[in-house]
Design an enzyme around this catalytic site. Structure first.
Site, mmCIF file in Angstrom:
data_model
loop_
_atom_site.group_PDB
_atom_site.id
_atom_site.type_symbol
_atom_site.label_atom_id
_atom_site.label_comp_id
_atom_site.label_asym_id
_atom_site.label_seq_id
_atom_site.Cartn_x
_atom_site.Cartn_y
_atom_site.Cartn_z
ATOM 1 C CG HIS A 11 -2.539 3.162 6.142
ATOM 2 N ND1 HIS A 11 -1.441 3.119 5.313
ATOM 3 C CD2 HIS A 11 -2.616 4.420 6.625
ATOM 4 C CE1 HIS A 11 -0.875 4.326 5.267
ATOM 5 N NE2 HIS A 11 -1.566 5.119 6.064
ATOM 6 C CG HIS A 58 -1.791 1.220 1.306
ATOM 7 N ND1 HIS A 58 -1.969 1.907 2.476
ATOM 8 C CD2 HIS A 58 -2.500 1.894 0.353
ATOM 9 C CE1 HIS A 58 -2.764 2.959 2.247
ATOM 10 N NE2 HIS A 58 -3.099 2.956 0.965
HETATM 11 FE FE1 FES Z 1 0.388 -0.833 4.804
HETATM 12 FE FE2 FES Z 1 -0.935 1.369 4.255
HETATM 13 S S1 FES Z 1 1.208 1.101 4.291
HETATM 14 S S2 FES Z 1 -1.726 -0.572 4.785
#
Ligand code: FES
Length: 175
Positions: free
Chosen positions: A124, A105
């Site tokens: 996140h 992500h």
């Molecule tokens: Fe891992 Fe956003 S960096 S969920």
């Protein structure tokens, strides 16, 4: 008026000839990009991965991640011996896997949870299943965790020879 009719007739022939040239030109224009594409296509998907020795099976302890990096030193990951045959698993039991430990992500480093064989992101809260080829099981990520293609030789040396997803922050896994 005879002269005038001839001029109209010449004009009509010129128009029709021009139309024929335009049609021929369009046919060429359509044909050329196809030829160009046919030549360009093989290069697009071709990525040469290094075959890197990461460890030996004797270095692995059951369900304990061993830190490695692949395909270069700037790409942290782990090897895991899960104890049961899994998707993408290598070795005699089909239970040895390797994953990037950078969240797809936004690049936070992932933690491994030995209780449920999941990688967890403190950024996140995305979660990835080590038993299911790094499949994303919850959270913000829209991609699965990149898994290594592993080969184990007769001496038990473990080699990584590819990655099945794009590593976070890269345009290509091998730059
Ligand atoms: Fe891992 Fe956003 S960096 S969920």
């Amino acid at each position: 008026m005879d002269r005038c009719n001839k001029l109209v007739d010449v004009g009509r022939r010129q128009f029709l000839r021009g139309g024929a040239f335009a049609a021929a030109g369009m046919a060429t224009a359509v044909a050329l990009p196809l030829q160009a594409q046919a030549k360009a296509a093989p290069g697009l998907a071709l990525v040469e991965y290094p075959s890197n020795k990461l460890a030996n099976v004797a270095d692995l302890k059951p369900n304990e991640p061993l830190d490695v990096s692949y395909p270069d030193e700037n790409a942290p990951g782990v090897l895991l011996k899960l104890g049961t045959k899994v998707e993408g698993g290598a070795g005699p039991e089909g239970d040895i896997v390797g994953f990037s430990t950078i969240c797809p992500h936004k690049g936070f480093p992932l933690n491994y949870n030995a209780d449920d064989h999941s990688f967890n992101c403190p950024g996140h809260y995305s979660r990835f299943d080590a038993d299911a080829g790094g499949q994303q099981i919850w959270g913000q990520s829209t991609a699965n965790l990149p898994q290594y293609a592993l080969r184990i030789d007769a001496k038990g040396d473990i080699y990584a020879e590819g990655v099945d997803e794009l590593l976070y922050g890269r345009l290509s896994n091998v730059l």
